[in-house]
Design a protein around this motif. Structure first.
Motif, PDB file in Angstrom:
ATOM      1  N   PRO A   1       9.011   8.864  -1.941  1.00  0.00           N
ATOM      2  CA  PRO A   1       9.684   9.936  -1.199  1.00  0.00           C
ATOM      3  C   PRO A   1      10.601  10.811  -2.048  1.00  0.00           C
ATOM      4  CG  PRO A   1      10.732   7.833  -0.760  1.00  0.00           C
ATOM      5  CD  PRO A   1       9.508   7.531  -1.564  1.00  0.00           C
ATOM      6  N   LEU A   2      10.983  10.347  -3.223  1.00  0.00           N
ATOM      7  CA  LEU A   2      11.829  11.168  -4.093  1.00  0.00           C
ATOM      8  C   LEU A   2      11.003  12.084  -4.987  1.00  0.00           C
ATOM      9  CD1 LEU A   2      14.529   8.538  -5.184  1.00  0.00           C
ATOM     10  CD2 LEU A   2      14.497  10.047  -3.185  1.00  0.00           C
ATOM     11  N   ARG A   3       9.711  11.853  -5.025  1.00  0.00           N
ATOM     12  CA  ARG A   3       8.822  12.636  -5.878  1.00  0.00           C
ATOM     13  C   ARG A   3       7.991  13.644  -5.085  1.00  0.00           C
ATOM     14  NH1 ARG A   3       3.650   9.966  -9.011  1.00  0.00           N
ATOM     15  NH2 ARG A   3       2.749  11.873  -9.841  1.00  0.00           N
ATOM     16  N   TRP A   4       7.538  13.228  -3.903  1.00  0.00           N
ATOM     17  CA  TRP A   4       6.674  14.080  -3.089  1.00  0.00           C
ATOM     18  C   TRP A   4       7.440  14.641  -1.902  1.00  0.00           C
ATOM     19  CZ3 TRP A   4       2.814   9.485  -2.912  1.00  0.00           C
ATOM     20  CH2 TRP A   4       2.134   9.401  -4.132  1.00  0.00           C
ATOM     21  N   SER A   5       6.996  15.811  -1.425  1.00  0.00           N
ATOM     22  CA  SER A   5       7.637  16.448  -0.272  1.00  0.00           C
ATOM     23  C   SER A   5       6.606  16.716   0.819  1.00  0.00           C
ATOM     24  CB  SER A   5       8.282  17.773  -0.679  1.00  0.00           C
ATOM     25  OG  SER A   5       8.667  18.518   0.459  1.00  0.00           O
ATOM     26  N   PRO A   6       6.883  16.305   2.062  1.00  0.00           N
ATOM     27  CA  PRO A   6       5.964  16.631   3.154  1.00  0.00           C
ATOM     28  C   PRO A   6       6.055  18.089   3.584  1.00  0.00           C
ATOM     29  CG  PRO A   6       7.846  15.424   3.993  1.00  0.00           C
ATOM     30  CD  PRO A   6       7.986  15.435   2.505  1.00  0.00           C
ATOM     31  N   ALA A   7       7.189  18.735   3.306  1.00  0.00           N
ATOM     32  CA  ALA A   7       7.381  20.129   3.710  1.00  0.00           C
ATOM     33  C   ALA A   7       6.701  21.101   2.753  1.00  0.00           C
ATOM     34  CB  ALA A   7       8.866  20.445   3.806  1.00  0.00           C
ATOM     35  N   THR A   8       6.697  20.768   1.471  1.00  0.00           N
ATOM     36  CA  THR A   8       6.018  21.589   0.454  1.00  0.00           C
ATOM     37  C   THR A   8       5.055  20.672  -0.295  1.00  0.00           C
ATOM     38  OG1 THR A   8       7.851  21.207  -1.085  1.00  0.00           O
ATOM     39  CG2 THR A   8       7.901  23.235   0.219  1.00  0.00           C
ATOM     40  N   PRO A   9       3.969  20.280   0.366  1.00  0.00           N
ATOM     41  CA  PRO A   9       3.092  19.248  -0.201  1.00  0.00           C
ATOM     42  C   PRO A   9       2.258  19.733  -1.368  1.00  0.00           C
ATOM     43  CG  PRO A   9       2.169  20.108   1.828  1.00  0.00           C
ATOM     44  CD  PRO A   9       3.519  20.729   1.693  1.00  0.00           C
ATOM     45  N   SER A  10       2.042  18.850  -2.316  1.00  0.00           N
ATOM     46  CA  SER A  10       1.124  19.123  -3.418  1.00  0.00           C
ATOM     47  C   SER A  10      -0.305  19.013  -2.902  1.00  0.00           C
ATOM     48  CB  SER A  10       1.345  18.104  -4.535  1.00  0.00           C
ATOM     49  OG  SER A  10       1.000  16.804  -4.080  1.00  0.00           O
ATOM     50  N   ALA A  11      -1.254  19.394  -3.731  1.00  0.00           N
ATOM     51  CA  ALA A  11      -2.665  19.297  -3.346  1.00  0.00           C
ATOM     52  C   ALA A  11      -3.031  17.841  -3.038  1.00  0.00           C
ATOM     53  CB  ALA A  11      -3.550  19.853  -4.454  1.00  0.00           C
ATOM     54  N   TYR A  12      -2.477  16.914  -3.820  1.00  0.00           N
ATOM     55  CA  TYR A  12      -2.760  15.502  -3.589  1.00  0.00           C
ATOM     56  C   TYR A  12      -2.249  15.066  -2.214  1.00  0.00           C
ATOM     57  CZ  TYR A  12      -2.158  10.455  -3.700  1.00  0.00           C
ATOM     58  OH  TYR A  12      -2.175   9.122  -3.374  1.00  0.00           O
ATOM     59  N   VAL A  13      -1.009  15.454  -1.879  1.00  0.00           N
ATOM     60  CA  VAL A  13      -0.426  15.060  -0.592  1.00  0.00           C
ATOM     61  C   VAL A  13      -1.228  15.652   0.561  1.00  0.00           C
ATOM     62  CG1 VAL A  13       1.610  15.305   0.893  1.00  0.00           C
ATOM     63  CG2 VAL A  13       1.898  14.695  -1.514  1.00  0.00           C
ATOM     64  N   VAL A  14      -1.660  16.896   0.423  1.00  0.00           N
ATOM     65  CA  VAL A  14      -2.472  17.536   1.472  1.00  0.00           C
ATOM     66  C   VAL A  14      -3.786  16.781   1.654  1.00  0.00           C
ATOM     67  CG1 VAL A  14      -3.804  19.605   2.053  1.00  0.00           C
ATOM     68  CG2 VAL A  14      -1.462  19.819   1.197  1.00  0.00           C
ATOM     69  N   ARG A  15      -4.409  16.420   0.556  1.00  0.00           N
ATOM     70  CA  ARG A  15      -5.686  15.697   0.610  1.00  0.00           C
ATOM     71  C   ARG A  15      -5.511  14.328   1.257  1.00  0.00           C
ATOM     72  NH1 ARG A  15      -6.709  16.573  -4.137  1.00  0.00           N
ATOM     73  NH2 ARG A  15      -6.117  14.610  -5.137  1.00  0.00           N
ATOM     74  N   ARG A  16      -4.460  13.622   0.860  1.00  0.00           N
ATOM     75  CA  ARG A  16      -4.199  12.301   1.439  1.00  0.00           C
ATOM     76  C   ARG A  16      -3.855  12.403   2.921  1.00  0.00           C
ATOM     77  NH1 ARG A  16      -5.534   7.517   0.403  1.00  0.00           N
ATOM     78  NH2 ARG A  16      -3.570   6.722   1.246  1.00  0.00           N
ATOM     79  N   ALA A  17      -3.157  13.451   3.312  1.00  0.00           N
ATOM     80  CA  ALA A  17      -2.797  13.629   4.721  1.00  0.00           C
ATOM     81  C   ALA A  17      -4.048  13.759   5.582  1.00  0.00           C
ATOM     82  CB  ALA A  17      -1.891  14.840   4.898  1.00  0.00           C
ATOM     83  N   GLY A  18      -5.053  14.440   5.053  1.00  0.00           N
ATOM     84  CA  GLY A  18      -6.316  14.545   5.785  1.00  0.00           C
ATOM     85  C   GLY A  18      -6.964  13.198   5.990  1.00  0.00           C
ATOM     86  N   ILE A  19      -6.916  12.362   4.970  1.00  0.00           N
ATOM     87  CA  ILE A  19      -7.471  11.003   5.084  1.00  0.00           C
ATOM     88  C   ILE A  19      -6.690  10.197   6.124  1.00  0.00           C
ATOM     89  CG2 ILE A  19      -7.822   8.827   3.857  1.00  0.00           C
ATOM     90  CD1 ILE A  19      -8.240  10.543   1.301  1.00  0.00           C
ATOM     91  N   ILE A  20      -5.356  10.309   6.087  1.00  0.00           N
ATOM     92  CA  ILE A  20      -4.518   9.576   7.035  1.00  0.00           C
ATOM     93  C   ILE A  20      -4.795  10.029   8.461  1.00  0.00           C
ATOM     94  CG2 ILE A  20      -2.142   9.133   7.782  1.00  0.00           C
ATOM     95  CD1 ILE A  20      -3.111   7.712   5.176  1.00  0.00           C
ATOM     96  N   GLU A  21      -4.988  11.329   8.666  1.00  0.00           N
ATOM     97  CA  GLU A  21      -5.300  11.819  10.013  1.00  0.00           C
ATOM     98  C   GLU A  21      -6.575  11.182  10.557  1.00  0.00           C
ATOM     99  OE1 GLU A  21      -4.238  15.942  11.417  1.00  0.00           O
ATOM    100  OE2 GLU A  21      -4.368  16.316   9.258  1.00  0.00           O
ATOM    101  N   ARG A  22      -7.566  11.031   9.712  1.00  0.00           N
ATOM    102  CA  ARG A  22      -8.811  10.398  10.160  1.00  0.00           C
ATOM    103  C   ARG A  22      -8.582   8.912  10.468  1.00  0.00           C
ATOM    104  NH1 ARG A  22     -10.718  13.982   6.213  1.00  0.00           N
ATOM    105  NH2 ARG A  22     -10.849  12.396   4.563  1.00  0.00           N
ATOM    106  N   ARG A  23      -7.765   8.261   9.667  1.00  0.00           N
ATOM    107  CA  ARG A  23      -7.464   6.852   9.922  1.00  0.00           C
ATOM    108  C   ARG A  23      -6.656   6.662  11.203  1.00  0.00           C
ATOM    109  NH1 ARG A  23      -5.379   4.529   4.083  1.00  0.00           N
ATOM    110  NH2 ARG A  23      -7.352   4.680   2.943  1.00  0.00           N
ATOM    111  N   MET A  24      -5.833   7.657  11.537  1.00  0.00           N
ATOM    112  CA  MET A  24      -5.007   7.559  12.736  1.00  0.00           C
ATOM    113  C   MET A  24      -5.867   7.406  13.983  1.00  0.00           C
ATOM    114  SD  MET A  24      -2.175  10.453  11.744  1.00  0.00           S
ATOM    115  CE  MET A  24      -1.447  10.632  13.362  1.00  0.00           C
TER     116      MET A  24
END
Length: 224
Positions: free
Chosen positions: A188-211
Protein backbone atom coordinates in the motif's frame (compact mmCIF):
# COMPACT_ATOMS: atom_id res chain seq x y z
CA UNK A 1 13.62 -26.63 41.15
CA UNK A 2 9.98 -27.48 41.93
CA UNK A 3 9.31 -23.89 42.90
CA UNK A 4 10.91 -22.67 39.69
CA UNK A 5 8.79 -25.09 37.66
CA UNK A 6 5.68 -23.96 39.51
CA UNK A 7 6.35 -20.30 38.74
CA UNK A 8 7.09 -21.15 35.12
CA UNK A 9 3.73 -22.92 34.82
CA UNK A 10 1.98 -20.00 36.48
CA UNK A 11 3.64 -17.67 33.98
CA UNK A 12 2.65 -19.81 30.99
CA UNK A 13 -0.98 -20.20 32.11
CA UNK A 14 -1.12 -16.50 32.97
CA UNK A 15 0.11 -15.56 29.50
CA UNK A 16 -2.37 -17.92 27.87
CA UNK A 17 -5.20 -16.47 29.95
CA UNK A 18 -4.17 -12.92 29.08
CA UNK A 19 -4.13 -13.61 25.34
CA UNK A 20 -7.51 -15.36 25.50
CA UNK A 21 -9.01 -12.40 27.40
CA UNK A 22 -7.47 -9.98 24.87
CA UNK A 23 -8.98 -11.91 21.96
CA UNK A 24 -12.38 -12.05 23.67
CA UNK A 25 -12.27 -8.29 24.25
CA UNK A 26 -11.57 -7.59 20.58
CA UNK A 27 -14.48 -9.81 19.61
CA UNK A 28 -16.88 -7.16 20.97
CA UNK A 29 -15.02 -3.82 20.97
CA UNK A 30 -13.30 -1.97 18.11
CA UNK A 31 -9.53 -2.41 18.01
CA UNK A 32 -8.33 0.98 19.33
CA UNK A 33 -4.95 0.88 17.56
CA UNK A 34 -2.47 -1.68 16.30
CA UNK A 35 1.29 -1.91 16.90
CA UNK A 36 1.89 -1.00 13.23
CA UNK A 37 -0.29 2.11 13.54
CA UNK A 38 1.65 3.26 16.61
CA UNK A 39 5.04 2.55 15.01
CA UNK A 40 4.12 4.43 11.82
CA UNK A 41 2.64 7.33 13.82
CA UNK A 42 5.80 7.59 15.94
CA UNK A 43 7.74 7.84 12.68
CA UNK A 44 5.64 10.80 11.53
CA UNK A 45 3.12 9.10 9.24
CA UNK A 46 0.03 10.20 11.12
CA UNK A 47 -2.97 8.01 11.86
CA UNK A 48 -6.17 8.31 9.84
CA UNK A 49 -8.81 5.69 10.59
CA UNK A 50 -12.53 5.46 11.41
CA UNK A 51 -14.06 2.23 12.61
CA UNK A 52 -17.15 1.11 10.71
CA UNK A 53 -19.28 -2.02 11.23
CA UNK A 54 -19.22 -4.52 8.39
CA UNK A 55 -22.74 -3.59 7.28
CA UNK A 56 -21.54 0.00 6.69
CA UNK A 57 -18.78 -1.18 4.31
CA UNK A 58 -19.58 -1.95 0.69
CA UNK A 59 -20.02 -5.70 0.16
CA UNK A 60 -17.95 -5.21 -3.00
CA UNK A 61 -14.92 -4.55 -0.80
CA UNK A 62 -15.48 -7.66 1.33
CA UNK A 63 -15.67 -9.78 -1.83
CA UNK A 64 -12.66 -8.03 -3.37
CA UNK A 65 -10.29 -8.61 -0.44
CA UNK A 66 -11.36 -12.25 -0.17
CA UNK A 67 -10.85 -12.67 -3.93
CA UNK A 68 -7.44 -11.01 -3.76
CA UNK A 69 -6.08 -12.28 -0.45
CA UNK A 70 -7.79 -15.51 0.58
CA UNK A 71 -10.32 -17.25 -1.66
CA UNK A 72 -10.64 -20.09 0.85
CA UNK A 73 -11.56 -17.76 3.72
CA UNK A 74 -14.96 -19.30 4.41
CA UNK A 75 -13.71 -22.87 4.32
CA UNK A 76 -10.42 -22.95 6.26
CA UNK A 77 -9.73 -22.90 9.98
CA UNK A 78 -7.24 -20.05 9.76
CA UNK A 79 -4.41 -21.57 7.71
CA UNK A 80 -3.87 -22.32 4.02
CA UNK A 81 -1.68 -25.39 4.40
CA UNK A 82 -0.80 -25.63 0.71
CA UNK A 83 0.55 -22.05 0.71
CA UNK A 84 2.41 -22.64 3.97
CA UNK A 85 4.08 -25.75 2.54
CA UNK A 86 5.14 -23.84 -0.57
CA UNK A 87 6.53 -21.03 1.58
CA UNK A 88 8.51 -23.44 3.74
CA UNK A 89 10.01 -25.07 0.67
CA UNK A 90 11.21 -21.69 -0.59
CA UNK A 91 12.63 -20.76 2.81
CA UNK A 92 14.30 -24.06 3.72
CA UNK A 93 17.70 -22.76 2.55
CA UNK A 94 17.53 -19.73 4.86
CA UNK A 95 15.91 -17.33 2.45
CA UNK A 96 13.63 -14.55 3.70
CA UNK A 97 10.26 -15.71 4.99
CA UNK A 98 7.56 -15.17 2.38
CA UNK A 99 3.80 -14.85 2.42
CA UNK A 100 0.92 -17.28 2.02
CA UNK A 101 -0.99 -15.78 4.95
CA UNK A 102 -4.76 -16.03 5.15
CA UNK A 103 -7.00 -13.12 6.11
CA UNK A 104 -7.28 -14.71 9.56
CA UNK A 105 -3.48 -14.74 9.95
CA UNK A 106 -3.18 -11.17 8.72
CA UNK A 107 -5.88 -10.05 11.14
CA UNK A 108 -4.12 -11.78 14.04
CA UNK A 109 -0.78 -10.25 13.04
CA UNK A 110 -2.12 -6.72 12.56
CA UNK A 111 -4.41 -6.60 15.59
CA UNK A 112 -2.10 -8.11 18.22
CA UNK A 113 1.51 -8.21 17.04
CA UNK A 114 4.50 -6.20 15.91
CA UNK A 115 5.68 -6.12 12.27
CA UNK A 116 8.46 -8.67 11.94
CA UNK A 117 9.33 -11.77 9.90
CA UNK A 118 10.99 -13.78 12.67
CA UNK A 119 9.93 -17.30 13.63
CA UNK A 120 9.01 -15.99 17.11
CA UNK A 121 6.51 -13.56 15.61
CA UNK A 122 5.24 -16.26 13.26
CA UNK A 123 4.64 -18.56 16.23
CA UNK A 124 2.73 -15.85 18.09
CA UNK A 125 0.75 -15.16 14.90
CA UNK A 126 -0.25 -18.84 14.68
CA UNK A 127 -1.45 -18.80 18.30
CA UNK A 128 -3.56 -15.66 17.85
CA UNK A 129 -4.91 -17.05 14.57
CA UNK A 130 -6.14 -20.13 16.43
CA UNK A 131 -7.68 -17.90 19.09
CA UNK A 132 -9.66 -15.68 16.75
CA UNK A 133 -10.77 -18.60 14.58
CA UNK A 134 -12.03 -20.33 17.72
CA UNK A 135 -13.49 -17.30 19.50
CA UNK A 136 -14.71 -15.03 16.69
CA UNK A 137 -17.17 -15.68 13.86
CA UNK A 138 -15.80 -15.25 10.34
CA UNK A 139 -17.85 -12.07 10.03
CA UNK A 140 -15.94 -10.50 12.92
CA UNK A 141 -12.57 -11.55 11.50
CA UNK A 142 -13.34 -9.84 8.20
CA UNK A 143 -14.80 -6.79 9.95
CA UNK A 144 -11.66 -6.30 12.04
CA UNK A 145 -9.41 -6.89 9.04
CA UNK A 146 -11.20 -4.28 6.93
CA UNK A 147 -10.95 -1.74 9.75
CA UNK A 148 -7.25 -2.09 10.61
CA UNK A 149 -5.43 -3.01 7.40
CA UNK A 150 -3.02 -0.41 6.00
CA UNK A 151 -4.11 1.31 2.76
CA UNK A 152 -1.50 4.07 2.46
CA UNK A 153 0.88 6.13 4.53
CA UNK A 154 -1.03 6.65 7.78
CA UNK A 155 -4.27 5.39 6.19
CA UNK A 156 -5.94 2.45 7.97
CA UNK A 157 -9.23 0.71 7.38
CA UNK A 158 -11.88 0.84 4.68
CA UNK A 159 -13.50 4.14 5.66
CA UNK A 160 -10.28 6.14 5.76
CA UNK A 161 -9.08 4.48 2.54
CA UNK A 162 -12.31 5.24 0.68
CA UNK A 163 -12.27 8.87 1.79
CA UNK A 164 -8.59 9.35 1.05
CA UNK A 165 -8.44 7.64 -2.34
CA UNK A 166 -11.95 8.13 -3.74
CA UNK A 167 -13.49 10.97 -1.71
CA UNK A 168 -16.46 8.88 -0.61
CA UNK A 169 -17.50 6.65 2.26
CA UNK A 170 -16.69 2.95 2.34
CA UNK A 171 -20.37 2.14 1.95
CA UNK A 172 -20.44 3.83 -1.48
CA UNK A 173 -17.47 2.03 -3.06
CA UNK A 174 -18.13 0.62 -6.50
CA UNK A 175 -17.08 -2.81 -7.65
CA UNK A 176 -14.12 -1.36 -9.58
CA UNK A 177 -12.96 0.84 -6.69
CA UNK A 178 -13.14 -2.14 -4.33
CA UNK A 179 -11.01 -4.22 -6.70
CA UNK A 180 -8.43 -1.43 -6.95
CA UNK A 181 -8.22 -1.16 -3.15
CA UNK A 182 -7.79 -4.92 -2.83
CA UNK A 183 -4.99 -5.05 -5.40
CA UNK A 184 -2.75 -2.59 -3.52
CA UNK A 185 -2.95 -4.41 -0.16
CA UNK A 186 0.36 -6.27 -0.56
CA UNK A 187 2.19 -2.96 -1.05
CA UNK A 188 0.00 0.00 0.00
CA UNK A 189 2.94 2.39 0.32
CA UNK A 190 4.08 1.69 -3.22
CA UNK A 191 0.86 1.37 -5.21
CA UNK A 192 -2.12 3.73 -5.39
CA UNK A 193 -5.73 2.72 -6.12
CA UNK A 194 -6.59 6.31 -7.07
CA UNK A 195 -3.79 6.68 -9.64
CA UNK A 196 -3.20 3.04 -10.57
CA UNK A 197 -0.28 1.80 -12.62
CA UNK A 198 -0.88 -0.46 -15.61
CA UNK A 199 -0.10 -3.45 -13.40
CA UNK A 200 -2.67 -2.42 -10.76
CA UNK A 201 -5.32 -1.85 -13.45
CA UNK A 202 -4.63 -5.27 -14.95
CA UNK A 203 -4.76 -6.99 -11.57
CA UNK A 204 -7.98 -5.18 -10.67
CA UNK A 205 -9.62 -6.72 -13.72
CA UNK A 206 -8.57 -10.17 -12.57
CA UNK A 207 -9.89 -9.48 -9.05
CA UNK A 208 -13.24 -8.32 -10.45
CA UNK A 209 -13.64 -11.64 -12.24
CA UNK A 210 -12.71 -13.54 -9.08
CA UNK A 211 -15.25 -11.52 -7.09
CA UNK A 212 -18.05 -13.11 -9.09
CA UNK A 213 -16.75 -16.55 -8.12
CA UNK A 214 -16.49 -15.54 -4.45
CA UNK A 215 -20.07 -14.30 -4.51
CA UNK A 216 -21.30 -17.42 -6.28
CA UNK A 217 -19.49 -19.78 -3.90
CA UNK A 218 -21.13 -18.28 -0.86
CA UNK A 219 -19.21 -15.54 0.95
CA UNK A 220 -22.64 -14.54 2.25
CA UNK A 221 -22.87 -17.93 3.92
CA UNK A 222 -20.05 -17.20 6.38
CA UNK A 223 -19.98 -13.40 6.53
CA UNK A 224 -23.34 -11.78 5.86
Amino acid sequence: MRRLLRWALVGVFGLVGLTVAWALLYRVVPVPATPLMLIRAAGGSGLDRDWEPLEAISPHLARAVVAAEDTGFCGHGGFDWASIEAALEENEEGKRLRGGSTISQQTAKNAFLWPDRSWTRKGAEAWFTLLIEGLWPKRRILEVYLNIVEWGDGIYGAEAAARHHFRKSASALTRREAALLAVVLPSPLRWSPATPSAYVVRRAGIIERRMAVVERDGLAGCVR
